[in-house]
Design an enzyme around this catalytic site. Structure first.
Site, PDB file in Angstrom:
ATOM      1  N   HIS A  67      91.829  80.581  12.957  1.00 29.94           N
ATOM      2  CA  HIS A  67      92.416  79.780  14.310  1.00 29.94           C
ATOM      3  C   HIS A  67      92.413  80.723  15.593  1.00 29.94           C
ATOM      4  O   HIS A  67      91.873  80.375  16.432  1.00 29.94           O
ATOM      5  CB  HIS A  67      93.607  78.814  14.025  1.00 29.94           C
ATOM      6  CG  HIS A  67      94.014  77.952  15.009  1.00 29.94           C
ATOM      7  ND1 HIS A  67      93.806  76.729  15.004  1.00 29.94           N
ATOM      8  CD2 HIS A  67      94.701  78.219  16.357  1.00 29.94           C
ATOM      9  CE1 HIS A  67      94.421  76.221  16.273  1.00 29.94           C
ATOM     10  NE2 HIS A  67      94.708  77.103  17.007  1.00 29.94           N
ATOM     11  N   GLU A  68      93.133  81.534  15.324  1.00 27.12           N
ATOM     12  CA  GLU A  68      93.561  82.542  16.260  1.00 27.12           C
ATOM     13  C   GLU A  68      92.006  83.310  16.764  1.00 27.12           C
ATOM     14  O   GLU A  68      91.766  83.658  18.045  1.00 27.12           O
ATOM     15  CB  GLU A  68      94.703  83.571  16.104  1.00 27.12           C
ATOM     16  CG  GLU A  68      95.853  82.765  16.139  1.00 27.12           C
ATOM     17  CD  GLU A  68      96.446  81.725  17.204  1.00 27.12           C
ATOM     18  OE1 GLU A  68      96.011  82.132  18.401  1.00 27.12           O
ATOM     19  OE2 GLU A  68      96.902  80.777  17.085  1.00 27.12           O
ATOM     20  N   HIS A  71      89.827  81.205  18.964  1.00 24.09           N
ATOM     21  CA  HIS A  71      90.531  81.396  20.562  1.00 24.09           C
ATOM     22  C   HIS A  71      89.779  82.930  21.030  1.00 24.09           C
ATOM     23  O   HIS A  71      89.379  82.816  21.932  1.00 24.09           O
ATOM     24  CB  HIS A  71      91.867  81.360  20.670  1.00 24.09           C
ATOM     25  CG  HIS A  71      92.552  79.924  20.420  1.00 24.09           C
ATOM     26  ND1 HIS A  71      92.269  78.951  20.760  1.00 24.09           N
ATOM     27  CD2 HIS A  71      93.534  79.610  19.497  1.00 24.09           C
ATOM     28  CE1 HIS A  71      92.942  77.915  20.749  1.00 24.09           C
ATOM     29  NE2 HIS A  71      93.779  78.391  19.733  1.00 24.09           N
TER      30      HIS A  71
HETATM   31 ZN   LIG Z   1      95.477  77.362  18.822  1.00 26.75          ZN
END
Ligand SMILES: [Zn+2]
Length: 375
Positions: A67-68, A71
């Protein structure tokens, strides 16, 4: 950074694990091995439950990392820099060098994380579907991953800054109004409302007997509340100090002290009389160092008479300094991070003045109270 372990590098981004991560790792593994996996099949041996628990827990954290990372990769793709990713008690955080300068960039970067979580959730769901009649232990792991990743996406999409949903909200308002300050203000107010509701919900859980879940919810709410407050303040500071230089705020009529003076004299004749916290130490017209109240406090009172400033001062080699043209906002961040109260302003080896942290803070307070620039 406090206790954090360097795991390695992915796509040139350093990955760290904060020590607080161990708490949540233990908690997740314990819940999985003690409740979730036994609920899938009551006849599985204890050892299998723990093996599955640890495996699922590690895969959950790999999902948070993914998830990170998404980003981060989008941020890099949009021309930004990512310093590192740290996994900690509340999940993960990617340290993106500069805040995005355009609403669309922020929108894309913010959306990338939840999108990755949804994708992992769907893939995990598919794996569960294919394996649930072949191998229940394997399928159970992916059933958990499907649920937790969708939950992660949904939670992060709640429109409260600094959650991803709050960033999406901010980018949207920013895009329509062209006013970043207004957008951040609305998004951080909604962040505080979300935080308040989480705390309320947590309290309700505690009263209905789910103490651990309730405490956890309150913790997350409290963390969000602080993050929403500080991110808005951060923007106000950046905005207020835009185009303010060190020379605008430094003082030029400052007192200096000789290095041979005793600490007792420094306290009696300078610190108490002038109400200053720090003095430049000058000998033969040249700066030798700086002496601050903090250095004096480290020395026991009975030795003040026979110790000189030279013994306790920060010498010129260790001295942090700034230039008159430096950006006041950048300097404030540096002073705060290093807990320095005042810093000499030096140009071409000559001291032009002293910049005190309090002077920057006073300026900020005036500016934000009055809503105008004072210079
Ligand atoms: Zn996030």
């Amino acid at each position: 950074m406090r206790n954090a372990w360097h795991l390695g590098k992915i796509f040139g981004i350093k990955i760290y694990i904060d020590s607080s991560w161990l708490i949540i790792f233990a908690l997740v593994t314990w819940t999985l091995a003690g409740q979730y996996f036994p609920s899938q099949n009551q006849n599985w041996p204890l050892l299998l439950n723990w093996f599955l628990g640890i495996t699922a827990s590690l895969l959950f954290f790999a999902s948070v990392l993914a998830h990170e990372l998404s980003h981060s990769l989008l941020a890099i793709h949009q021309g930004g820099k990512v310093k590192n990713i740290t996994l900690f008690i509340f999940g993960g955080v990617a340290q993106i060098g500069e805040e995005p300068d355009k609403p669309l960039k922020e929108f894309i970067i913010a959306f990338a994380g939840p999108l990755a979580s949804i994708a992992i959730g769907i893939i995990s769901g598919a794996i569960w579907w294919f394996f649930h009649e072949v191998s229940l232990p394997l399928a159970s792991i992916f059933r958990y991953l499907a649920i937790i990743n969708i939950a992660l996406a949904v939670f992060n999409l709640i429109p409260g800054f600094p959650l991803d949903g709050g960033r999406i909200l901010r980018a949207t308002i920013w895009g329509f109004t062209k006013n970043l300050k207004l957008a951040t203000r609305i998004a951080s107010i909604s962040g505080k409302v979300v935080a308040f509701l989480l705390i309320l919900w947590g309290t309700r859980l505690i009263f209905s007997g789910l103490t651990l879940n309730g405490i956890w919810m309150i913790f997350i709410g409290w963390f969000l509340y602080n993050a929403a407050t500080s991110s808005y303040r951060h923007l106000l500071v950046k905005d207020a100090l835009r185009e303010v230089r060190v020379e605008d705020l430094m003082i030029t009529n400052f007192d200096t002290v000789p290095p041979g003076l005793s600490i007792q004299q420094l306290v009696d004749d300078y610190i108490l009389r002038h109400r200053d916290r720090g003095f430049l130490v000058i000998e033969g017209g040249l700066v030798q160092g700086i002496v601050c109240l903090e250095d004096v406090k480290k020395m026991p009172k009975e030795r003040w008479g026979n110790t000189t400033i030279r013994d306790i001062m920060i010498t010129k080699n260790q001295l942090e300094k700034v230039s008159p043209g430096d950006d006041a906002g950048v300097v404030l961040a540096k002073l705060t991070a290093k807990n320095i109260h005042q810093i000499p302003v030096v140009q071409e080896n000559r001291v032009k003045g002293i910049l005190r942290r309090n002077d920057i803070l006073n300026y900020l307070q005036l500016h934000t109270d009055l809503g105008v620039k004072t210079n």
